[in-house]
Write a protein that holds these residues in place. Structure first.
Motif, mmCIF file in Angstrom:
data_model
loop_
_atom_site.group_PDB
_atom_site.id
_atom_site.type_symbol
_atom_site.label_atom_id
_atom_site.label_comp_id
_atom_site.label_asym_id
_atom_site.label_seq_id
_atom_site.Cartn_x
_atom_site.Cartn_y
_atom_site.Cartn_z
ATOM 1 N N LYS A 160 3.492 -1.582 8.214
ATOM 2 C CA LYS A 160 3.640 -1.446 6.764
ATOM 3 C C LYS A 160 2.462 -0.679 6.163
ATOM 4 O O LYS A 160 2.623 0.145 5.255
ATOM 5 N N ALA A 161 1.269 -0.934 6.694
ATOM 6 C CA ALA A 161 0.064 -0.310 6.142
ATOM 7 C C ALA A 161 -0.152 1.120 6.618
ATOM 8 O O ALA A 161 -0.785 1.925 5.927
ATOM 9 N N THR A 162 0.381 1.453 7.794
ATOM 10 C CA THR A 162 0.040 2.758 8.379
ATOM 11 C C THR A 162 1.208 3.715 8.522
ATOM 12 O O THR A 162 1.016 4.930 8.557
ATOM 13 N N ALA A 163 2.414 3.186 8.606
ATOM 14 C CA ALA A 163 3.555 4.059 8.910
ATOM 15 C C ALA A 163 4.588 4.110 7.798
ATOM 16 O O ALA A 163 5.014 5.180 7.371
ATOM 17 N N SER A 164 4.980 2.949 7.284
ATOM 18 C CA SER A 164 6.084 2.924 6.325
ATOM 19 C C SER A 164 5.679 3.396 4.945
ATOM 20 O O SER A 164 6.499 3.911 4.190
ATOM 21 N N GLY A 165 4.382 3.192 4.605
ATOM 22 C CA GLY A 165 3.949 3.570 3.258
ATOM 23 C C GLY A 165 4.390 2.592 2.194
ATOM 24 O O GLY A 165 4.224 2.845 0.993
ATOM 25 N N ASP A 166 4.962 1.435 2.603
ATOM 26 C CA ASP A 166 5.387 0.433 1.635
ATOM 27 C C ASP A 166 4.172 -0.199 0.956
ATOM 28 O O ASP A 166 3.056 -0.184 1.492
ATOM 29 N N ALA A 167 4.411 -0.772 -0.223
ATOM 30 C CA ALA A 167 3.328 -1.408 -0.973
ATOM 31 C C ALA A 167 2.769 -2.596 -0.197
ATOM 32 O O ALA A 167 3.506 -3.367 0.413
ATOM 33 N N MET A 168 1.449 -2.726 -0.218
ATOM 34 C CA MET A 168 0.743 -3.873 0.364
ATOM 35 C C MET A 168 0.027 -4.588 -0.774
ATOM 36 O O MET A 168 -0.745 -3.981 -1.510
ATOM 37 N N THR A 169 0.264 -5.889 -0.927
ATOM 38 C CA THR A 169 -0.475 -6.660 -1.927
ATOM 39 C C THR A 169 -1.819 -7.085 -1.346
ATOM 40 O O THR A 169 -2.055 -6.988 -0.133
ATOM 41 N N CYS A 197 -7.916 1.651 7.549
ATOM 42 C CA CYS A 197 -9.182 1.512 6.817
ATOM 43 C C CYS A 197 -9.266 2.482 5.638
ATOM 44 O O CYS A 197 -9.750 2.115 4.555
ATOM 45 N N GLU A 198 -8.795 3.691 5.826
ATOM 46 C CA GLU A 198 -8.825 4.653 4.722
ATOM 47 C C GLU A 198 -7.930 4.192 3.581
ATOM 48 O O GLU A 198 -8.300 4.320 2.407
ATOM 49 N N ARG A 199 -6.763 3.645 3.910
ATOM 50 C CA ARG A 199 -5.875 3.175 2.848
ATOM 51 C C ARG A 199 -6.477 1.977 2.111
ATOM 52 O O ARG A 199 -6.415 1.897 0.877
ATOM 53 N N LEU A 200 -7.083 1.066 2.840
ATOM 54 C CA LEU A 200 -7.652 -0.125 2.208
ATOM 55 C C LEU A 200 -8.829 0.245 1.302
ATOM 56 O O LEU A 200 -8.960 -0.293 0.196
ATOM 57 N N VAL A 201 -9.676 1.167 1.738
ATOM 58 C CA VAL A 201 -10.788 1.628 0.889
ATOM 59 C C VAL A 201 -10.254 2.318 -0.362
ATOM 60 O O VAL A 201 -10.744 2.089 -1.480
ATOM 61 N N GLN A 202 -9.236 3.155 -0.190
ATOM 62 C CA GLN A 202 -8.669 3.837 -1.354
ATOM 63 C C GLN A 202 -8.039 2.852 -2.332
ATOM 64 O O GLN A 202 -8.210 2.966 -3.557
ATOM 65 N N GLU A 203 -7.333 1.852 -1.824
ATOM 66 C CA GLU A 203 -6.712 0.866 -2.703
ATOM 67 C C GLU A 203 -7.765 0.035 -3.432
ATOM 68 O O GLU A 203 -7.550 -0.411 -4.565
ATOM 69 N N LEU A 204 -8.907 -0.170 -2.798
ATOM 70 C CA LEU A 204 -9.992 -0.888 -3.461
ATOM 71 C C LEU A 204 -10.426 -0.148 -4.726
ATOM 72 O O LEU A 204 -10.757 -0.765 -5.747
ATOM 73 N N ALA A 205 -10.412 1.177 -4.668
ATOM 74 C CA ALA A 205 -10.818 1.995 -5.822
ATOM 75 C C ALA A 205 -9.756 2.017 -6.908
ATOM 76 O O ALA A 205 -10.066 2.317 -8.068
ATOM 77 N N ARG A 206 -8.524 1.699 -6.558
ATOM 78 C CA ARG A 206 -7.413 1.845 -7.506
ATOM 79 C C ARG A 206 -6.928 0.510 -8.062
ATOM 80 O O ARG A 206 -5.908 0.454 -8.737
ATOM 81 N N THR A 207 -7.648 -0.567 -7.775
ATOM 82 C CA THR A 207 -7.271 -1.888 -8.261
ATOM 83 C C THR A 207 -8.394 -2.480 -9.097
ATOM 84 O O THR A 207 -9.511 -1.965 -9.129
ATOM 85 N N THR A 208 -8.093 -3.589 -9.753
ATOM 86 C CA THR A 208 -9.095 -4.290 -10.555
ATOM 87 C C THR A 208 -8.813 -5.777 -10.499
ATOM 88 O O THR A 208 -7.765 -6.223 -10.004
ATOM 89 N N GLY A 209 -9.762 -6.586 -10.983
ATOM 90 C CA GLY A 209 -9.560 -8.027 -11.066
ATOM 91 C C GLY A 209 -9.261 -8.673 -9.725
ATOM 92 O O GLY A 209 -9.851 -8.335 -8.701
ATOM 93 N N ILE A 210 -8.306 -9.605 -9.719
ATOM 94 C CA ILE A 210 -8.005 -10.356 -8.507
ATOM 95 C C ILE A 210 -7.368 -9.468 -7.451
ATOM 96 O O ILE A 210 -7.539 -9.698 -6.247
ATOM 97 N N ASP A 211 -6.637 -8.421 -7.856
ATOM 98 C CA ASP A 211 -6.080 -7.485 -6.879
ATOM 99 C C ASP A 211 -7.206 -6.815 -6.090
ATOM 100 O O ASP A 211 -7.119 -6.626 -4.877
ATOM 101 N N GLN A 212 -8.278 -6.466 -6.791
ATOM 102 C CA GLN A 212 -9.427 -5.840 -6.136
ATOM 103 C C GLN A 212 -10.225 -6.846 -5.321
ATOM 104 O O GLN A 212 -10.672 -6.543 -4.199
#
Length: 565
Positions: A160-169, A197-212
């Protein structure tokens, strides 16, 4: 300037879930006491279990389901959720006398309707930071409550995180990483590690609050994994050394967890970055690493010289980041730096901050935090009257006045997860317009993480002010908001993108890139602009991510990443 009352004129719990008229009920006997952490602010540690207990009590007693203010009702709900407990055990958890188990934390999340891993992530961050020489958080498994076998669950989430591109909470990321943490040797193709790892770092920059917060804890776990560490460091290095990077926090904070020489070398390199946000953020990370003993010899001497040079730069010596570093330098190093300071207000401020760990001074910070905490309690609906919340006061004081940027960040996360969050944001927005520069900056820093409470209109109005510094901070606040921009707000920000001041334009692009990417300038039209690299960067990174299980949030439609034309 003191915190303002709510814009709708409400006072002391009116409209709360007490009796039919909104008044709070009086419990027989002594009012309930909240847990407290008696550790002094000038200590280098605190009690993570007292702070976790405070989150448990506030989320239970001040949450949306008012029946849970009665402990006996909540005990029954926990049992129904599969948690073995009774009133005595609940009391020990909620007083901080006994560390709460992972299973019980997950039970609180389930019963209270909190996002998966919200309390777990907060607790693990508090445990990690409270005493760096202490034990790391215990290994946990979210898979225990899943019908899927752990191996199948891991591979499904990796796909899900590397191939499908589906949303990860954030809950998905925590589940994946905590399961990987049970294996010292994880055999994954390098490409999978890189993408993950690249996706998780990028998502960290694009979230806030409890999501972050949940993603930050996932990366905190992964960066301490014997195999995952080098892949996370590589992803962080690539992100932070990008010439056009626009978001550097909280990614920088991950480097403070590692004594690894490569992490320390990266921090030293970033101290001299032309990117001001990177350079200032690296000072804060260096301060925490110094406090944890990660620097000695030549690297420590480099930090001494950086501190001495920083004291000559007005923008640095007025800020909290350099004070953070000066406060945590070893005694011998600090003595060499202090010899370069002449007697006067700056020397006094540096010496006072090092002694008290307080940016505002003990008396001033106590008065501010007492006033804010009192108003926050009065503004927050509650079933029962209660005594003054001492730990609320401590967290407000730390969020605004602690010299450690890391302590301020974690105090703000705790406030943001509690039901006090909207009222705290309201009060901090008033303080964000204070004439005291350090208090003004720290209040904005907290508002960026807390949101706008009931005062969003006040923040939006500041986008049009004549003060570029205030405009910039208001725009960043809108960028980091969990609330989407209205059409009218987007139009005001579009005007700010044409501002003469470069920092205001960049902040407007920040808000546009995360919240309204369709309003970013077209690549061809932006080529002649000095902000063209910034526009390109935002188009490459993509818009804000809002988890489908976020607090009070419906499931969003996935937003596309805008590619270059």
């Amino acid at each position: 300037m003191g915190p303002a009352a709510p814009r709708d004129g409400r006072t002391g719990g009116a409209g709360g879930p007490g009796d039919g008229n909104g008044a709070r009920k009086k419990r027989r006997g002594r009012p309930p006491q909240m847990p407290d952490d008696l550790t002094s602010m000038d200590e280098g540690y605190y009690d993570p279990w007292a702070r976790t207990a405070w989150l448990l009590v506030t989320c239970r007693s001040l949450g949306r389901e008012t029946a849970y203010a009665e402990r006996s009702v909540f005990v029954g709900a926990l049992r129904d959720a599969g948690v073995t407990t009774d009133l005595s055990r609940l009391s020990r958890w909620e007083s901080g006398q006994h560390p709460i188990t992972f299973k019980a934390l997950r039970g609180y999340e389930t019963v209270l309707g909190l996002p998966e891993g919200a309390l777990v992530a907060a607790n693990r961050q508090l445990v990690r930071d409270s005493d760096p020489a202490g034990k790391a958080p215990e290994r946990v498994s979210f898979a225990e409550r899943s019908d899927t076998a752990p191996d199948a669950l891991i591979m499904g989430l990796i796909d899900k995180a590397t191939a499908s591109g589906d949303a990860m909470t954030g809950g998905d990321w925590l589940t994946l990483v905590t399961e990987l943490d049970h294996f010292e040797l994880v055999l994954l193709p390098t490409r999978h590690w890189t993408l993950l790892c690249e996706r998780l770092v990028q998502e960290l920059a694009r979230t806030t609050g409890i999501d972050q917060l949940r993603r930050f804890e996932a990366l905190s776990t992964l960066i301490n994994h014997p195999v995952g560490q080098r892949h996370v460091l590589h992803a962080l290095g690539a992100w932070l050394t990008d010439d056009d990077v626009q978001v550097v926090n909280p990614m920088l904070g991950l480097l403070q967890q590692l004594e690894d020489p490569a992490a320390s070398a990266l921090v030293l390199k970033l101290l001299d970055s032309d990117n001001k946000a990177l350079a200032l953020g690296a000072i804060q990370v260096a301060a925490t690493k110094v406090a944890r003993g990660h620097f000695d010899g030549a690297p420590l001497a480099q930090l001494e010289q950086h501190a001495i040079r920083g004291l000559l730069v007005p923008a640095y010596k007025r800020g909290a980041d350099l004070l953070d570093l000066l406060t945590h330098l070893p005694d011998d190093s600090f003595a060499r730096v202090a010899r370069t300071l002449k007697d006067g207000p700056l020397r006094t401020r540096v010496l006072t901050a090092r002694e008290t760990k307080d940016l505002a001074g003990k008396d001033a910070s106590r008065q501010i935090s007492r006033t804010v905490a009192s108003q926050v309690q009065a503004m927050t609906p509650a079933v029962y009257t209660a005594e003054p919340d001492q730990l609320l006061q401590r967290l407000v004081r730390e969020a605004l006045c602690h010299v450690s940027g890391n302590r301020r960040r974690l105090a703000t996360y705790a406030l943001g997860l509690s039901p006090y969050a909207p009222a705290v944001a309201d009060c901090f927005i008033s303080l964000a317009r204070s004439e005291r520069e350090l208090l003004d900056e720290r209040a904005w820093e907290a508002v960026w993480a807390l949101g706008h409470g009931r005062r969003r209109e006040d923040v939006v109005a500041l986008v049009d002010t004549d003060h570029p510094r205030t405009q910039r901070r208001a725009l960043i606040s809108l960028a980091r908001s969990p609330q989407r921009l209205t059409t009218a707000e987007q139009e005001r920000i579009k005007v700010a993108m044409q501002h003469d001041n470069a920092s205001v334009r960049r902040a407007a692009l920040y808000a546009t890139g995360l919240q309204a990417p369709h309003h970013l300038p077209k690549p061809l039209g932006a080529k002649a602009s000095p902000d063209a690299p910034v526009v390109t960067w935002w188009r490459r990174v993509g818009p804000a991510i809002r988890d489908s299980d976020g607090l009070g949030r419906p499931a969003p439609k996935p937003a596309p990443v805008l590619l270059e034309e």
